[in-house]
Scaffold this active site. Structure first.
Site, PDB file in Angstrom:
ATOM      1  N   THR A  72      33.174   2.994 -71.783  1.00 41.53           N
ATOM      2  CA  THR A  72      34.457   3.289 -72.481  1.00 41.53           C
ATOM      3  C   THR A  72      34.191   4.641 -73.257  1.00 41.53           C
ATOM      4  O   THR A  72      33.248   4.778 -73.961  1.00 41.53           O
ATOM      5  CB  THR A  72      34.955   2.435 -73.413  1.00 41.53           C
ATOM      6  OG1 THR A  72      35.469   1.374 -72.628  1.00 41.53           O
ATOM      7  CG2 THR A  72      36.226   2.989 -73.886  1.00 41.53           C
ATOM      8  N   SER A  80      24.664  18.996 -76.737  1.00 38.28           N
ATOM      9  CA  SER A  80      24.947  17.794 -77.673  1.00 38.28           C
ATOM     10  C   SER A  80      25.954  18.452 -78.807  1.00 38.28           C
ATOM     11  O   SER A  80      25.863  19.652 -79.513  1.00 38.28           O
ATOM     12  CB  SER A  80      23.791  17.481 -78.347  1.00 38.28           C
ATOM     13  OG  SER A  80      23.880  16.343 -79.314  1.00 38.28           O
ATOM     14  N   ALA A  81      26.824  17.739 -79.544  1.00 38.24           N
ATOM     15  CA  ALA A  81      27.899  18.244 -80.490  1.00 38.24           C
ATOM     16  C   ALA A  81      27.245  18.369 -81.745  1.00 38.24           C
ATOM     17  O   ALA A  81      27.631  19.200 -82.566  1.00 38.24           O
ATOM     18  CB  ALA A  81      29.020  16.977 -80.626  1.00 38.24           C
ATOM     19  N   HIS A  82      26.275  17.441 -82.306  1.00 42.51           N
ATOM     20  CA  HIS A  82      25.931  17.504 -83.517  1.00 42.51           C
ATOM     21  C   HIS A  82      25.137  18.784 -84.212  1.00 42.51           C
ATOM     22  O   HIS A  82      24.758  18.989 -85.539  1.00 42.51           O
ATOM     23  CB  HIS A  82      25.237  16.406 -84.032  1.00 42.51           C
ATOM     24  CG  HIS A  82      23.694  16.163 -83.562  1.00 42.51           C
ATOM     25  ND1 HIS A  82      22.846  16.264 -84.575  1.00 42.51           N
ATOM     26  CD2 HIS A  82      23.421  15.571 -82.352  1.00 42.51           C
ATOM     27  CE1 HIS A  82      21.619  15.896 -83.891  1.00 42.51           C
ATOM     28  NE2 HIS A  82      21.812  15.514 -82.608  1.00 42.51           N
ATOM     29  N   ALA A 137      22.385  14.926 -76.274  1.00 41.20           N
ATOM     30  CA  ALA A 137      21.422  15.382 -75.207  1.00 41.20           C
ATOM     31  C   ALA A 137      20.464  14.604 -74.833  1.00 41.20           C
ATOM     32  O   ALA A 137      19.701  14.718 -73.735  1.00 41.20           O
ATOM     33  CB  ALA A 137      20.928  16.704 -76.103  1.00 41.20           C
ATOM     34  N   THR A 138      20.066  13.578 -75.680  1.00 36.18           N
ATOM     35  CA  THR A 138      18.965  12.727 -75.387  1.00 36.18           C
ATOM     36  C   THR A 138      19.139  11.988 -74.192  1.00 36.18           C
ATOM     37  O   THR A 138      18.453  11.860 -73.088  1.00 36.18           O
ATOM     38  CB  THR A 138      18.455  11.621 -76.516  1.00 36.18           C
ATOM     39  OG1 THR A 138      18.112  12.304 -77.747  1.00 36.18           O
ATOM     40  CG2 THR A 138      17.305  10.749 -75.890  1.00 36.18           C
ATOM     41  N   ASN A 174      13.902  24.264 -80.094  1.00 37.21           N
ATOM     42  CA  ASN A 174      14.208  23.517 -81.325  1.00 37.21           C
ATOM     43  C   ASN A 174      13.301  23.841 -82.550  1.00 37.21           C
ATOM     44  O   ASN A 174      13.717  23.828 -83.644  1.00 37.21           O
ATOM     45  CB  ASN A 174      14.368  22.402 -81.166  1.00 37.21           C
ATOM     46  CG  ASN A 174      13.388  21.597 -80.329  1.00 37.21           C
ATOM     47  OD1 ASN A 174      13.019  21.636 -79.545  1.00 37.21           O
ATOM     48  ND2 ASN A 174      13.104  20.391 -81.311  1.00 37.21           N
ATOM     49  N   CYS A 187      12.611  14.686 -85.100  1.00 38.93           N
ATOM     50  CA  CYS A 187      12.020  13.044 -84.739  1.00 38.93           C
ATOM     51  C   CYS A 187      10.612  13.101 -84.613  1.00 38.93           C
ATOM     52  O   CYS A 187      10.098  11.754 -84.444  1.00 38.93           O
ATOM     53  CB  CYS A 187      12.783  13.025 -83.191  1.00 38.93           C
ATOM     54  SG  CYS A 187      12.340  14.339 -82.029  1.00 38.93           S
TER      55      CYS A 187
HETATM   56  C1  LIG Z   1      16.151  20.867 -77.770  1.00 38.78           C
HETATM   57  C2  LIG Z   1      16.627  19.521 -77.940  1.00 38.78           C
HETATM   58  N1  LIG Z   1      16.800  18.452 -77.234  1.00 38.78           N
HETATM   59  C3  LIG Z   1      17.427  17.494 -77.297  1.00 38.78           C
HETATM   60  C4  LIG Z   1      17.573  17.044 -78.565  1.00 38.78           C
HETATM   61  C5  LIG Z   1      18.164  15.643 -78.608  1.00 38.78           C
HETATM   62  O1  LIG Z   1      19.802  15.677 -78.740  1.00 38.78           O
HETATM   63  P1  LIG Z   1      20.645  14.410 -79.286  1.00 38.78           P
HETATM   64  O2  LIG Z   1      20.141  14.308 -80.828  1.00 38.78           O
HETATM   65  O3  LIG Z   1      21.828  14.969 -79.370  1.00 38.78           O
HETATM   66  O4  LIG Z   1      20.278  13.018 -78.506  1.00 38.78           O
HETATM   67  C6  LIG Z   1      17.660  17.739 -79.549  1.00 38.78           C
HETATM   68  C7  LIG Z   1      17.726  17.496 -80.870  1.00 38.78           C
HETATM   69  O5  LIG Z   1      16.816  16.950 -81.728  1.00 38.78           O
HETATM   70  C8  LIG Z   1      17.045  19.017 -79.425  1.00 38.78           C
HETATM   71  O6  LIG Z   1      16.927  19.812 -80.437  1.00 38.78           O
END
Ligand SMILES: Cc1ncc(COP(=O)(O)O)c(C=O)c1O
Length: 404
Positions: free
Chosen positions: A242, A201-203, A73-74, A153, A328
């Site tokens: 890739t 994002s998958a994780h 997602a970043t 989040n 983070c």
């Molecule tokens: C709301 C939100 N956006 C973006 C991210 C970033 O996602 P990724 O870890 O897949 O880069 C996170 C994850 O911490 C998130 O909670």
């Protein structure tokens, strides 16, 4: 019950064993590059990628060609924001976002600001909700993009995405939403909500790390993005490199499992979450629920324990994995920018803990964590010097979450 107990599912999730199983063949026998169109090794992985793309698209109400795979997602947020900024520069230079966004939205728009864009960072109310009228008032003829996260989040607050999308569409402005915490957990339909760009994002949904997607609307309106990664022209030229085939297959499996169990799981988590909140409330005074009481992710609880410092509380419960803010920013002693944006008083900012539960959380674990929290808060409150522990009981704050 195994210790330590994991209650940080919003930071990341364990990969579901069914997801691991779906991925395994793509590390060994099915290792081909999906861009190798000349032979069977490439055909097999291309087919796997395209069926994963179709599944992710369906889960969002999108078309397969509108899904661009990224590293998470970043990257999706960076591509959405910088990519539209660059592509639409001639049209306008104003971007609107919200103070409570994730840093992977805030930092790219701050970078765009340095390049000459004007950015409005909208305020939210004390529960983290963006008032759609505030958004409407911020739009100018130069506004090209609005970016508002689906669900937060840290505090779990869910925005009124449909109203926001409607306002953007009425004004001919693109709408991006960071749905990292919502995809697979809440129903999402990009058509109904008039979303033009969406990151996920998958994780966060029991898939692997390092794989995500950006939905990019292909018609009504067709979104133009300037690629931020140039190279072999993969992903319709929008994101070269890739493809992470095993990651993509795992992402789709994770999404399939999450969508399949969404209603049931959402109910189960809501029951556990409310049980946890009610038990803490019954045993401790002076606690406040942060975020919205009802428009809230089923897996999130963010609670301030007045008179107790967040880090001290976390350290005193070493067998429980929770968080004081977004993962983070935990190295940063400053209160989180999200809590600050709620304009809470300092005592509440410095005593907030995020508990996030998930697929493998049990009632027994909830009971254990509640007991640990109550014990630790009582001990720490006794240890605190009188000036710190002279808490004023604030009834309105303490009752905010009664409805959930
Ligand atoms: C709301 C939100 N956006 C973006 C991210 C970033 O996602 P990724 O870890 O897949 O880069 C996170 C994850 O911490 C998130 O909670």
């Amino acid at each position: 019950m195994r210790l330590p107990i994991y209650m940080d599912y919003q930071a990341t999730t364990p990969v579901d064993p069914r997801v691991v199983e779906s991925m395994l063949p793509f590390f060994t026998e099915n290792f081909g590059n999906p861009a190798s169109r000349q032979h069977r090794f490439g055909w097999v992985t291309e087919e796997a990628v395209e069926s994963a793309r179709a599944l992710i698209a369906r889960s969002l109400g999108a078309e397969p060609r509108e899904i661009i795979f990224t590293s998470g997602a970043t990257e999706s947020n960076n591509l959405a924001l910088k990519g539209t900024g660059e592509a639409l520069r001639q049209k306008g230079n104003h971007i609107v976002t919200v103070q409570t966004e994730h840093r992977s939205v805030l930092d790219p728009v701050r970078k765009l600001e340095k390049l000459g864009f004007q950015v409005t960072f909208l305020e939210v109310d004390e529960q983290g909700i963006l008032d759609p009228d505030r958004l409407r008032a911020a739009l100018t003829p130069k506004t090209i993009l609005v970016s508002v996260m689906f669900a937060n989040n840290e505090i779990g607050t869910i925005q009124d995405i449909r109203s926001i999308g409607t306002i953007c569409r009425e004004n001919g402005i693109l709408f991006h939403t960071d749905a990292t915490q919502a995809a697979g957990k809440l129903p999402i339909d990009v058509q109904e909500s008039k979303v033009d760009l969406l990151s996920c994002s998958a994780h966060k949904i029991y898939g692997p790390k390092g794989i995500g997607a950006l939905y990019v609307r292909s018609s009504n309106p067709r979104v133009k993005l300037a690629p931020q990664m140039d190279g072999g022209g993969h992903e319709r030229g929008i994101r070269s490199g890739t493809l992470n085939v095993a990651g993509i297959v795992g992402f789709a499996k994770a999404m399939e499992l999450s969508i399949h169990s969404m209603n049931e799981e959402s109910k189960r988590l809501t029951v556990l979450r409310d049980k946890m909140l009610n038990a803490v409330r019954a045993q401790l005074d002076d606690i406040c629920l942060n975020g919205h009481p009802t428009s809230r992710l089923p897996n999130n609880l963010n609670i301030s324990f007045l008179g107790v410092e967040d880090n001290a509380l976390m350290m005193s419960m070493k067998d429980v994995a929770v968080s004081t803010g977004s993962a983070c920013s935990t190295a940063d002693p400053e209160p989180s920018h999200v809590l600050k944006a709620l304009r809470l008083r300092p005592e509440r900012l410095h005593s907030a803990i995020r508990f996030s539960i998930g697929r493998f959380t049990t009632g027994e674990e909830v009971d254990y964590v509640v007991a640990r929290v109550v014990e630790s808060v009582n001990t720490l409150r006794k240890l605190m010097p009188p000036s710190r522990s002279s808490r004023t009981r604030v009834r309105d704050e303490a009752t905010i979450g009664r409805g959930i």
